[in-house]
Design a protein around this motif. Structure first.
Motif, PDB file in Angstrom:
ATOM      1  N   GLY A 158       0.785  -1.225   0.000  1.00 56.22           N
ATOM      2  CA  GLY A 158       0.000   0.000   0.000  1.00 56.22           C
ATOM      3  C   GLY A 158       0.817   1.275   0.000  1.00 56.22           C
ATOM      4  O   GLY A 158       0.243   2.375  -0.084  1.00 56.22           O
ATOM      5  N   GLU A 159       2.132   1.181   0.091  1.00 57.43           N
ATOM      6  CA  GLU A 159       2.985   2.369   0.070  1.00 57.43           C
ATOM      7  C   GLU A 159       2.951   3.010  -1.311  1.00 57.43           C
ATOM      8  O   GLU A 159       2.965   2.316  -2.333  1.00 57.43           O
ATOM      9  N   GLU A 160       2.908   4.338  -1.337  1.00 56.73           N
ATOM     10  CA  GLU A 160       2.759   5.070  -2.601  1.00 56.73           C
ATOM     11  C   GLU A 160       3.907   6.045  -2.799  1.00 56.73           C
ATOM     12  O   GLU A 160       4.519   6.514  -1.834  1.00 56.73           O
ATOM     13  N   TYR A 161       4.161   6.325  -4.066  1.00 59.35           N
ATOM     14  CA  TYR A 161       5.168   7.326  -4.435  1.00 59.35           C
ATOM     15  C   TYR A 161       4.663   8.069  -5.663  1.00 59.35           C
ATOM     16  O   TYR A 161       4.299   7.449  -6.671  1.00 59.35           O
ATOM     17  N   VAL A 162       4.621   9.396  -5.567  1.00 56.99           N
ATOM     18  CA  VAL A 162       4.167  10.217  -6.684  1.00 56.99           C
ATOM     19  C   VAL A 162       5.309  10.327  -7.689  1.00 56.99           C
ATOM     20  O   VAL A 162       6.295  11.033  -7.466  1.00 56.99           O
ATOM     21  N   ALA A 163       5.164   9.604  -8.800  1.00 63.18           N
ATOM     22  CA  ALA A 163       6.225   9.581  -9.805  1.00 63.18           C
ATOM     23  C   ALA A 163       6.239  10.849 -10.642  1.00 63.18           C
ATOM     24  O   ALA A 163       7.308  11.301 -11.062  1.00 63.18           O
ATOM     25  N   ALA A 164       5.074  11.428 -10.923  1.00 66.16           N
ATOM     26  CA  ALA A 164       5.008  12.649 -11.727  1.00 66.16           C
ATOM     27  C   ALA A 164       3.797  13.455 -11.267  1.00 66.16           C
ATOM     28  O   ALA A 164       2.673  12.924 -11.224  1.00 66.16           O
ATOM     29  N   TYR A 165       4.037  14.688 -10.915  1.00 64.51           N
ATOM     30  CA  TYR A 165       2.954  15.572 -10.464  1.00 64.51           C
ATOM     31  C   TYR A 165       2.241  16.178 -11.667  1.00 64.51           C
ATOM     32  O   TYR A 165       2.865  16.528 -12.685  1.00 64.51           O
ATOM     33  N   GLY A 166       0.933  16.335 -11.521  1.00 63.00           N
ATOM     34  CA  GLY A 166       0.156  16.997 -12.563  1.00 63.00           C
ATOM     35  C   GLY A 166       0.343  18.497 -12.522  1.00 63.00           C
ATOM     36  O   GLY A 166       0.678  19.079 -11.477  1.00 63.00           O
ATOM     37  N   GLY A 167       0.131  19.134 -13.655  1.00 58.09           N
ATOM     38  CA  GLY A 167       0.278  20.579 -13.729  1.00 58.09           C
ATOM     39  C   GLY A 167      -0.865  21.305 -13.049  1.00 58.09           C
ATOM     40  O   GLY A 167      -1.987  20.802 -12.958  1.00 58.09           O
ATOM     41  N   ALA A 168      -0.578  22.500 -12.568  1.00 55.97           N
ATOM     42  CA  ALA A 168      -1.600  23.317 -11.905  1.00 55.97           C
ATOM     43  C   ALA A 168      -2.542  23.908 -12.947  1.00 55.97           C
ATOM     44  O   ALA A 168      -2.148  24.225 -14.080  1.00 55.97           O
ATOM     45  N   GLY A 169      -3.788  24.058 -12.545  1.00 56.60           N
ATOM     46  CA  GLY A 169      -4.777  24.646 -13.452  1.00 56.60           C
ATOM     47  C   GLY A 169      -4.574  26.139 -13.632  1.00 56.60           C
ATOM     48  O   GLY A 169      -4.052  26.826 -12.741  1.00 56.60           O
ATOM     49  N   GLY A 170      -4.982  26.648 -14.782  1.00 53.44           N
ATOM     50  CA  GLY A 170      -4.862  28.077 -15.054  1.00 53.44           C
ATOM     51  C   GLY A 170      -5.900  28.890 -14.311  1.00 53.44           C
ATOM     52  O   GLY A 170      -6.902  28.373 -13.821  1.00 53.44           O
ATOM     53  N   LYS A 171      -5.660  30.181 -14.235  1.00 50.36           N
ATOM     54  CA  LYS A 171      -6.567  31.103 -13.548  1.00 50.36           C
ATOM     55  C   LYS A 171      -7.522  31.747 -14.549  1.00 50.36           C
ATOM     56  O   LYS A 171      -7.117  32.179 -15.631  1.00 50.36           O
ATOM     57  N   GLY A 172      -8.802  31.816 -14.154  1.00 48.17           N
ATOM     58  CA  GLY A 172      -9.783  32.494 -14.991  1.00 48.17           C
ATOM     59  C   GLY A 172      -9.720  33.999 -14.808  1.00 48.17           C
ATOM     60  O   GLY A 172      -9.030  34.511 -13.911  1.00 48.17           O
ATOM     61  N   ASN A 173     -10.466  34.723 -15.667  1.00 48.84           N
ATOM     62  CA  ASN A 173     -10.390  36.191 -15.567  1.00 48.84           C
ATOM     63  C   ASN A 173     -11.022  36.706 -14.276  1.00 48.84           C
ATOM     64  O   ASN A 173     -10.753  37.819 -13.851  1.00 48.84           O
ATOM     65  N   ARG A 174     -11.855  35.902 -13.609  1.00 50.57           N
ATOM     66  CA  ARG A 174     -12.407  36.316 -12.321  1.00 50.57           C
ATOM     67  C   ARG A 174     -11.296  36.454 -11.286  1.00 50.57           C
ATOM     68  O   ARG A 174     -11.375  37.295 -10.377  1.00 50.57           O
ATOM     69  N   PHE A 175     -10.251  35.659 -11.384  1.00 51.20           N
ATOM     70  CA  PHE A 175      -9.152  35.692 -10.423  1.00 51.20           C
ATOM     71  C   PHE A 175      -8.421  37.029 -10.457  1.00 51.20           C
ATOM     72  O   PHE A 175      -7.883  37.464  -9.434  1.00 51.20           O
ATOM     73  N   PHE A 176      -8.406  37.688 -11.594  1.00 47.27           N
ATOM     74  CA  PHE A 176      -7.635  38.926 -11.760  1.00 47.27           C
ATOM     75  C   PHE A 176      -8.481  40.168 -11.520  1.00 47.27           C
ATOM     76  O   PHE A 176      -8.056  41.283 -11.828  1.00 47.27           O
ATOM     77  N   LEU A 177      -9.694  40.011 -10.972  1.00 45.78           N
ATOM     78  CA  LEU A 177     -10.547  41.153 -10.652  1.00 45.78           C
ATOM     79  C   LEU A 177      -9.966  41.926  -9.470  1.00 45.78           C
ATOM     80  O   LEU A 177      -9.592  41.330  -8.447  1.00 45.78           O
ATOM     81  N   SER A 178      -9.857  43.251  -9.615  1.00 43.46           N
ATOM     82  CA  SER A 178      -9.331  44.113  -8.559  1.00 43.46           C
ATOM     83  C   SER A 178      -9.994  45.479  -8.671  1.00 43.46           C
ATOM     84  O   SER A 178     -10.755  45.755  -9.614  1.00 43.46           O
ATOM     85  N   ASN A 179      -9.685  46.329  -7.704  1.00 39.84           N
ATOM     86  CA  ASN A 179     -10.254  47.674  -7.749  1.00 39.84           C
ATOM     87  C   ASN A 179      -9.717  48.467  -8.930  1.00 39.84           C
ATOM     88  O   ASN A 179     -10.406  49.354  -9.461  1.00 39.84           O
ATOM     89  N   GLU A 180      -8.486  48.186  -9.314  1.00 42.71           N
ATOM     90  CA  GLU A 180      -7.914  48.899 -10.447  1.00 42.71           C
ATOM     91  C   GLU A 180      -8.373  48.302 -11.774  1.00 42.71           C
ATOM     92  O   GLU A 180      -8.449  49.004 -12.778  1.00 42.71           O
ATOM     93  N   LYS A 181      -8.649  46.994 -11.797  1.00 43.83           N
ATOM     94  CA  LYS A 181      -9.036  46.304 -13.034  1.00 43.83           C
ATOM     95  C   LYS A 181     -10.388  45.658 -12.806  1.00 43.83           C
ATOM     96  O   LYS A 181     -10.495  44.558 -12.279  1.00 43.83           O
TER      97      LYS A 181
END
Length: 387
Positions: A158-181
């Protein structure tokens, strides 16, 4: 269906009407009944078995790619400028190596694995789903190497080892919402997964290892101790891959005994089967040296075996052991037995794997070695290997 059965009965009646002739087919209709006879497993010879036993494998693993971020703007009646609502993308799936006790060889491991990709982010702040992980079952006792360096050692079920990590998901345009933008239109794509080339190396994980020269009777002894069925023949190198047999005791303890293919002089220099099987002895907690008593000066065999083990890895020959003098049913063996006991200091158990003479003494001593191993592991705060 009824018409087919009627045709079968008609054919049967015609065959039975002929004197002295028996039907050459089943008397039951194949469409109405099942064949209840269980198909037996096809017995594989030792040469054919080597094609299925693999203790080395080169694997390329790639993590799943992350999903891209979404780009959208919320809009509905009387609320035209609702703002950005593009969700983030899902992460890519990992490639995970998992030790499985039921897997005994690396033959089922494919040369390439890739994790599942993450989904793209959607509108209305919907996040993309994460990619599923890919699990690769490997035998217990598998070493994972990268560029010659050991990065993982899977020794427990049952011991596990992560041989290859998956890539992180991209950010949508909602993530970049700010008072300036207040109305960002940009988003980020998903990152690619990790890519690696790994070398898997199997080392048989067993409690006891049968070590000896070819034709010393190791396979016959394993057959006598357990239900394992390694090939037995009168020529050297009959065993071409390790076999593991389980010895069961009344207290429900199980001791795993590995039949290591025969070694010869110069095995540490890769002669004969060489280092391909010397590494399987490293996992054994204690060793059973099998010596052929019918040869002249059988103590020379023991000296050569210990020398080869010590040259391969320092301290390997000093592990707890017992010397098994096999073929005691022969006249020459009974003559050589007292001379063998005079030449060595280790305990000698004389037996015959063919006839089963004195096999009980070996079983009792094997249990003593196993109990000593369990107590030492528990004293050191470690969990002993269980089968």
């Amino acid at each position: 269906m009824l018409l087919r059965c009627a045709l079968w009965l008609r054919v049967l009646s015609v065959w039975r009407s002929v004197p002295g002739r028996e039907p050459a087919f089943s008397t039951s209709c194949a469409a109405c009944s099942k064949n209840r006879r269980l198909r037996q497993k096809r017995v594989l010879s030792e040469k054919k078995l080597t094609r299925y036993f693999v203790d080395h494998r080169r694997v390329r693993v790639v993590g799943g790619q992350g999903g891209g971020g979404g780009q959208s703007f919320y809009s509905e009646p009387r609320k035209i400028f609702g703002g950005p609502d593009g969700g983030n993308g899902g992460d890519g799936g990992h490639v995970i190596l998992k030790a499985d006790q039921q897997t005994k060889s690396l033959s089922s491991v494919l040369p390439f694995y890739q994790g599942f990709h993450g989904e793209r982010g959607g509108s209305k702040n919907c996040y993309g789903a994460n990619g599923a992980c890919v699990y690769v079952k490997v035998p217990v006792g598998t070493l994972v190497k990268e560029d010659g360096v050991v990065v993982a050692d899977l020794t427990q079920h049952g011991e596990e080892y992560v041989a290859a990590y998956g890539g992180a998901g991209g950010k949508g345009n909602r993530f970049f919402l700010s008072n300036e933008k207040r109305a960002p239109t940009f988003f980020t794509p998903g990152e690619p997964g990790q890519e690696r080339v790994l070398h898997l190396e199997l080392k048989t994980a067993a409690h006891a290892g049968l070590v000896g020269f070819p034709n010393a009777g190791k396979s016959s002894l394993l057959r006598a101790l357990s239900n394992a069925k390694p090939a037995v023949a009168a020529y050297p190198f009959t065993t071409l891959n390790p076999h593991v047999g389980i010895v069961r005791y009344e207290d429900y303890e199980q001791v795993a005994v590995a039949d290591i293919p025969g070694l010869i002089r110069g095995a540490h220099q890769n002669r004969g089967l060489g280092m391909a099987f010397l590494r399987h002895i490293e996992r054994c907690c204690f060793l059973l040296y099998v010596v052929d008593l019918s040869v002249s000066q059988p103590w020379i065999q023991l000296q050569d075996l210990k020398y080869e083990l010590e040259q391969y890895k320092k301290g390997l020959s000093t592990r707890p052991c017992v010397v098994i003098g096999n073929k005691i049913d022969l006249a020459e063996s009974r003559i050589n037995l007292p001379f063998l006991k005079e030449q060595i200091n280790d305990r000698v158990i004389a037996l015959s794997a063919l006839t089963g003479d004195n096999l009980e003494e070996l079983l009792l001593h094997l249990k003593e070695l196993y109990d000593t191993y369990v107590k030492m592991e528990q004293a050191q705060g470690q969990s002993p290997v269980k089968w």
